[in-house]
Write an enzyme that holds these catalytic residues in place. Structure first.
Site, PDB file in Angstrom:
ATOM      1  N   CYS A 225       0.713  -1.182   0.124  1.00 38.55           N
ATOM      2  CA  CYS A 225      -0.123   0.080  -0.214  1.00 38.55           C
ATOM      3  C   CYS A 225       0.817   1.292  -0.014  1.00 38.55           C
ATOM      4  O   CYS A 225       0.367   2.437  -0.089  1.00 38.55           O
ATOM      5  CB  CYS A 225      -1.008  -0.061   1.241  1.00 38.55           C
ATOM      6  SG  CYS A 225      -2.139  -1.511   1.380  1.00 38.55           S
ATOM      7  N   HIS A 304      12.194   1.596   5.752  1.00 45.95           N
ATOM      8  CA  HIS A 304      12.149   0.056   5.370  1.00 45.95           C
ATOM      9  C   HIS A 304      12.722  -0.844   6.421  1.00 45.95           C
ATOM     10  O   HIS A 304      13.782  -0.768   6.788  1.00 45.95           O
ATOM     11  CB  HIS A 304      12.904  -0.404   4.045  1.00 45.95           C
ATOM     12  CG  HIS A 304      12.217  -1.611   3.320  1.00 45.95           C
ATOM     13  ND1 HIS A 304      12.003  -2.722   3.893  1.00 45.95           N
ATOM     14  CD2 HIS A 304      11.941  -1.800   2.152  1.00 45.95           C
ATOM     15  CE1 HIS A 304      11.402  -3.626   3.065  1.00 45.95           C
ATOM     16  NE2 HIS A 304      11.526  -3.126   1.951  1.00 45.95           N
ATOM     17  N   HIS A 388      -2.040  19.719   7.290  1.00 43.65           N
ATOM     18  CA  HIS A 388      -2.962  18.614   6.821  1.00 43.65           C
ATOM     19  C   HIS A 388      -2.247  17.589   7.176  1.00 43.65           C
ATOM     20  O   HIS A 388      -1.009  17.249   6.542  1.00 43.65           O
ATOM     21  CB  HIS A 388      -3.475  18.858   5.402  1.00 43.65           C
ATOM     22  CG  HIS A 388      -4.115  20.161   5.218  1.00 43.65           C
ATOM     23  ND1 HIS A 388      -5.205  20.531   5.887  1.00 43.65           N
ATOM     24  CD2 HIS A 388      -3.910  21.354   4.605  1.00 43.65           C
ATOM     25  CE1 HIS A 388      -5.939  21.917   5.318  1.00 43.65           C
ATOM     26  NE2 HIS A 388      -4.799  22.314   4.673  1.00 43.65           N
ATOM     27  N   HIS A 392      -2.884   6.922   5.413  1.00 42.30           N
ATOM     28  CA  HIS A 392      -3.318   5.818   4.625  1.00 42.30           C
ATOM     29  C   HIS A 392      -4.465   5.115   5.433  1.00 42.30           C
ATOM     30  O   HIS A 392      -4.287   4.732   6.376  1.00 42.30           O
ATOM     31  CB  HIS A 392      -2.033   4.915   4.289  1.00 42.30           C
ATOM     32  CG  HIS A 392      -2.596   3.541   3.778  1.00 42.30           C
ATOM     33  ND1 HIS A 392      -3.281   3.488   2.907  1.00 42.30           N
ATOM     34  CD2 HIS A 392      -2.396   2.267   4.292  1.00 42.30           C
ATOM     35  CE1 HIS A 392      -3.681   2.087   2.399  1.00 42.30           C
ATOM     36  NE2 HIS A 392      -3.276   1.744   3.465  1.00 42.30           N
ATOM     37  N   HIS A 421     -14.645   5.492   5.036  1.00 48.06           N
ATOM     38  CA  HIS A 421     -15.845   5.347   5.361  1.00 48.06           C
ATOM     39  C   HIS A 421     -16.517   5.304   3.828  1.00 48.06           C
ATOM     40  O   HIS A 421     -17.275   4.602   3.421  1.00 48.06           O
ATOM     41  CB  HIS A 421     -16.634   6.485   5.875  1.00 48.06           C
ATOM     42  CG  HIS A 421     -18.041   6.211   6.125  1.00 48.06           C
ATOM     43  ND1 HIS A 421     -18.953   6.911   5.406  1.00 48.06           N
ATOM     44  CD2 HIS A 421     -18.949   5.534   6.982  1.00 48.06           C
ATOM     45  CE1 HIS A 421     -20.250   6.777   5.706  1.00 48.06           C
ATOM     46  NE2 HIS A 421     -20.107   5.651   6.671  1.00 48.06           N
ATOM     47  N   ASN A 425     -10.695   0.721   2.087  1.00 45.97           N
ATOM     48  CA  ASN A 425      -9.204   0.739   1.897  1.00 45.97           C
ATOM     49  C   ASN A 425      -8.877   0.576   0.403  1.00 45.97           C
ATOM     50  O   ASN A 425      -9.032  -0.596  -0.182  1.00 45.97           O
ATOM     51  CB  ASN A 425      -8.714  -0.251   2.799  1.00 45.97           C
ATOM     52  CG  ASN A 425      -7.071  -0.396   2.701  1.00 45.97           C
ATOM     53  OD1 ASN A 425      -6.416   0.297   1.808  1.00 45.97           O
ATOM     54  ND2 ASN A 425      -6.419  -1.301   3.527  1.00 45.97           N
TER      55      ASN A 425
END
Lengths: 498, 431
Positions: A225, A304, A388, A392, A421, A425
């Site tokens: 993702c 990572h 802001h 994810h 919502h 995802n």
């Protein structure tokens, strides 16, 4: 009992002002130091006469050669400085895929389908019901057509159809918004983690839009993702090397081939959360795009944690004992995510935090290391660095965890929660739905700094920092939120009763 | 059913679910009226046949997309039944959806219609025969089947739970799909009708009699289908306008000003035939159901049809058909309020069957079945049958595809079908 609260209140107010004072002092320390210096120089100048100044000038014994060399040196240094600065990368615009309402999946339908397909495994159905109730998803999230069938028909042709639907729709939207001609695209990066056919999805885009034969195309697969930000990083590096170019990035996740048909609990979660989505982004390093660009890329920080076995194995695609392929999430996913986030923050902190926060962090660190006090690690106040936050929308737990760790308010995480919502995802493209939400709400002003954080298998935590280039006025006339933004934000109960 | 070359006639069956495109919202419920609850053990199965010209260029996705817009107006048909604390069923409008079945047929439309003439039960392959239950939570109330024929023709099979509305409502429901597909906007969803009859009910004395037109069965619990003593079979025959006028004249005598309508004549004749061929006592009572134009509001689904009982106190076999027809026309007693009272007394928990409790005649001439237009063309043929019919059988009179023609469908116990066919052929002089 009003008396005890009044001292407390005044204490907290006093503390607030102390904090503010401290921040102003440290963040503008150079200004504060410069003012007395300038004042003293000015005072000196006032006291010396013009004759003294002339005498001072003559004593320096400047002749033409000196002057010419100095000038030459200054010009040389200036040129070198300007050339070695990294090119500014602008985000001209982006477009998100809006699924048609015919692909929506209400909870009741999800449950009924699960009941019919897994009729021999009522426990799995119950488990999925519990996840759905607490997931934070709404009733308008979308699944691809092949998954609507009983049983689902996840074949390769259907996966390609879904890819075409999502990617071409986002690309068409982007081309229309930016007026970009397909032949002008210099770099193309497509990232889709779980579906990687041959020819690649980037080849599919080249074919459909008849892109140039010398295009630099890349296809990133298997990177989870957080691949969206990896693509941004790659595009940034390429745009440093290629002057006067632009790059189109397509971030998506193709759901069709990944419907899990088994009953392992660790693999059922993605079924309940992953939904259709995609985004196409146009980046450019051209001077001419500076005016119309929405954002400027400031930093990309990639962390990572794959060197640790625990982190490496925490999100694993594998076959279950019955041979069904699914993505297994380990039980300590949240802990590993928190670790990865801490690593990422440690790198990004010094780049973005104001000096005041960095000093506080340093003092806290020293106190822990030197004086060995067992105090909690000081979490810098990132709200001072960013206006802001786009976290994810991996799941309710991820957003809750980050809200707690970074001490964010409900409004800061509103974009993430509402995206979860409305769209579910959507993997790597969710960050762009969240940006779109903030714009649709009219909150994006020139100079605002945005922090996008994505987690992915590996285990990776990637961040991107953007600065808003021009105020984006609401109401916007297109985008995935255009017909529903007025309904948001909605109250999402902890448990939805089905 | 397998044809000679071993491939099933209807194959390639794919199931999915379609629902309203708009979110209905949390905690929206629909309460069926007492009349609706009385009809809950019956199901309408209708098949609309379209020639290839009407559906040329249409694909299954072209049909599926507008359905999401169409169902925005009928979101309660996409819900699922639950039971309140009292045990009374209600529909939770949770957007669960309508089941959608796609299928292919190896025959052309004309070949299929020919096959159906010999074996009417083939039509069952074009429409789902699912009933509500045994799990109320997961039982769809409406199922749609699209079957593509080899020639490009198509059939649309509607499986409709009678608790949602009568056949006239079902016809309106389907016709609005045609309107949405043609790009027309439907009127805003109206408040769903509460039966005006139930509104007038006052608490009735406990010892009221049960209505004569219904039979108590069960309790069936959550599996909403009553058991039959004998297996029921359906068959139909078409009547041209010539046959109709011949028959009319034969039964009612000269064509005069006070002519008895065709439906009542048909009732009289079939009543006599059934009385003749049935073992045991002849049926002295029949149930008549008809359209009630006052009870129906446009766009609203309801069980508003007129249900009445006709009692004969003379021998049916020896009666004059004209007298019998006059009896049916003039002496039918509206039973609706009695049915509603009976259901009200039991707080909606009784299980009734209406169709087939007595020999039932259903007048569907006014149902606008041919109003479902695809590409401005009406269906080549529409056939309807009812499931959950009681042992006394049902006779349906439907409009025919051409002006003036009609279709008569009978659902009778299997062992009576051959004798009935023989007798009816004699009556109607058809080959």
């Amino acid at each position: 009992m009003p008396t005890p609260t009044v001292p407390e209140f005044s204490k907290s107010v006093k503390l607030k002002y102390v904090k503010l004072g401290y921040q102003y002092l440290v963040n503008h320390i150079l200004t504060f130091l410069l003012i007395p210096v300038m004042l003293s120089v000015a005072l000196q100048l006032v006291h010396t006469s013009p004759d003294d100044l002339l005498a001072l000038w003559n004593s320096l014994h400047f002749n033409l050669v000196h002057v010419a060399c100095s000038l030459f040196l200054i010009v040389y240094i200036a040129t070198f400085y300007f050339l070695s600065r990294p090119r500014t990368i602008y985000l001209v615009d982006y477009a998100c895929f809006k699924p048609p309402c015919s692909l929506r999946v209400p909870f009741a339908m999800c449950l009924e389908h699960a009941r019919i397909i897994l009729s021999s495994q009522p426990k799995s159905v119950q488990f999925q019901l519990r996840i759905l109730e607490r997931s934070g998803l709404g009733e308008e999230t979308a699944l691809p057509p092949a998954i609507h069938y009983l049983p689902p028909e996840p074949n390769m042709a259907a996966a390609r159809e879904e890819a075409e639907m999502v990617i071409f729709s986002a690309m068409d939207s982007l081309l229309k918004k930016t007026g970009l001609k397909p032949k002008d695209i210099d770099i193309l990066i497509v990232n889709c983690s779980l579906f990687s056919p041959t020819p690649s999805l980037s080849a599919m885009v080249v074919n459909k839009y008849k892109l140039r034969s010398n295009i630099k195309s890349f296809n990133l697969a298997g990177m989870g993702c957080s691949a969206g930000l990896i693509s941004i990083d790659l595009a940034r590096d390429l745009l440093q090397v290629h002057p006067n170019s632009n790059a189109v990035i397509v971030s998506t996740e193709i759901i069709t081939p990944n419907c899990y048909m088994g009953n392992q609990r660790s693999m059922l979660l993605p079924n309940c959360l992953f939904r259709m989505g995609g985004a196409a982004i146009l980046l450019s390093n051209r001077w001419s795009d500076k005016r119309r660009a929405k954002f400027r890329l400031v930093h990309v920080v990639r962390t990572h944690k794959g060197a640790e076995d625990k982190a490496y194995k925490c999100v694993q695609q594998e076959e279950d004992p019955e041979g069904h392929v699914g993505i297994s999430l380990s039980i300590n996913l949240m802990a590993i995510a928190a670790e990865a986030l801490k690593s990422n923050i440690t790198t990004i902190g010094p780049l973005v935090l104001p000096a005041s926060e960095q000093l506080l962090f340093l003092f806290a660190l020293l106190r822990r290391k030197i004086f060995k006090k067992k105090t909690k690690a000081y979490v810098p106040d990132f709200k001072q660095a960013f206006e802001h936050f786009c976290i994810h929308a991996g799941g309710r737990a991820v957003i809750d965890e980050l809200q707690k760790n970074l001490q964010l308010s409900a409004e800061h995480v509103e974009a993430s929660r509402m995206t979860l919502h409305r769209f579910g995802n959507t993997s790597s493209s969710s960050l762009w739905y969240e940006m779109s939400y903030i714009e649709a709400k009219g909150r994006m002003k020139r100079g605002d700094r945005i922090w996008q954080i994505a987690f992915g298998s590996g285990f990776k935590c990637n961040s991107a920092v953007w600065k808003c280039n021009r105020t984006i006025k609401a109401p916007i006339d297109d985008g995935p939120w255009v017909d529903c933004i007025d309904r948001y934000p909605v109250y999402i109960p902890d448990v939805v009763k089905l | 059913m397998v044809s000679s070359d071993e491939q099933p006639l209807v194959h390639d069956i794919r199931l999915s679910t379609v629902g309203p495109g708009r979110v209905t919202g949390q905690d929206v419920v629909h309460e069926p009226t007492n009349m609706d609850q009385a009809m809950k053990l019956h199901y309408l199965r209708g098949v609309y046949y379209f020639k290839s010209q009407a559906v040329q260029g249409l694909t299954t996705p072209n049909i599926k997309e507008p359905i999401f817009t169409w169902l925005n107006n009928f979101y309660h048909t996409c819900g699922r039944f639950r039971r309140a604390e009292s045990g009374r069923p209600y529909i939770k409008c949770n957007d669960c959806g309508v089941r959608f079945i796609e299928a292919q047929c190896v025959k052309t439309l004309d070949e299929w219609l020919e096959l159906e003439k010999d074996d009417g039960s083939l039509r069952r392959m074009l429409v789902s025969n699912q009933v509500v239950g045994p799990e109320l939570f997961f039982s769809p109330l409406v199922l749609l089947q699209i079957t593509w024929f080899k020639c490009g023709g198509m059939s649309m099979g509607l499986s409709w739970a009678h608790v949602l509305g009568d056949a006239f409502s079902a016809a309106d429901f389907m016709n609005s799909l045609g309107q949405v597909m043609a790009g027309l906007k439907l009127a805003q969803p109206l408040k769903l009708a509460q039966s005006h009859i139930s509104a007038k009910i006052s608490p009735s004395p406990p010892k009221s009699k049960d209505p004569l037109s219904v039979k108590r069965v069960g309790p069936v619990g959550d599996h909403w289908i009553a058991a039959n003593n004998s297996k029921m079979k359906a068959f139909s025959f078409n009547l041209t306008s010539t046959q109709i006028s011949h028959f009319h004249t034969k039964v009612c005598g000269q064509i005069g000003t006070n002519q008895i309508p065709f439906f009542e004549c048909l009732c009289a004749v079939i009543w006599k035939v059934v009385a003749k061929i049935r073992d045991g006592p002849e049926p002295k009572m029949v149930t008549i159901t008809k359209n009630d134009p006052h009870g129906r509001k446009n766009g609203v689904l309801s069980n508003g049809q007129l249900i009445s009982i006709v009692k004969a106190d003379f021998s049916i076999m020896e009666a004059n058909p004209k007298e019998l027809a006059e009896l049916v026309l003039n002496q039918a007693m509206d039973e609706r309020s009695t049915i509603v009272e009976a259901m009200e007394r039991d707080q909606g928990l009784s299980d009734f069957i209406v169709y087939g409790a007595n020999l039932t005649f259903v007048d569907l001439e006014e149902a606008d079945f041919y109003g479902l237009k695809l590409k401005a063309q009406k269906p080549a043929y529409v056939g309807y049958t009812i499931d959950g019919v009681g042992d006394n059988g049902v006779v349906l009179l439907l409009p025919g595809p051409n002006n003036g023609g009609k279709v008569v469908t009978l659902i009778m116990p299997e062992d009576q079908v051959l004798k009935l066919k023989f007798e009816l052929k004699k009556e109607f002089s058809i080959a």
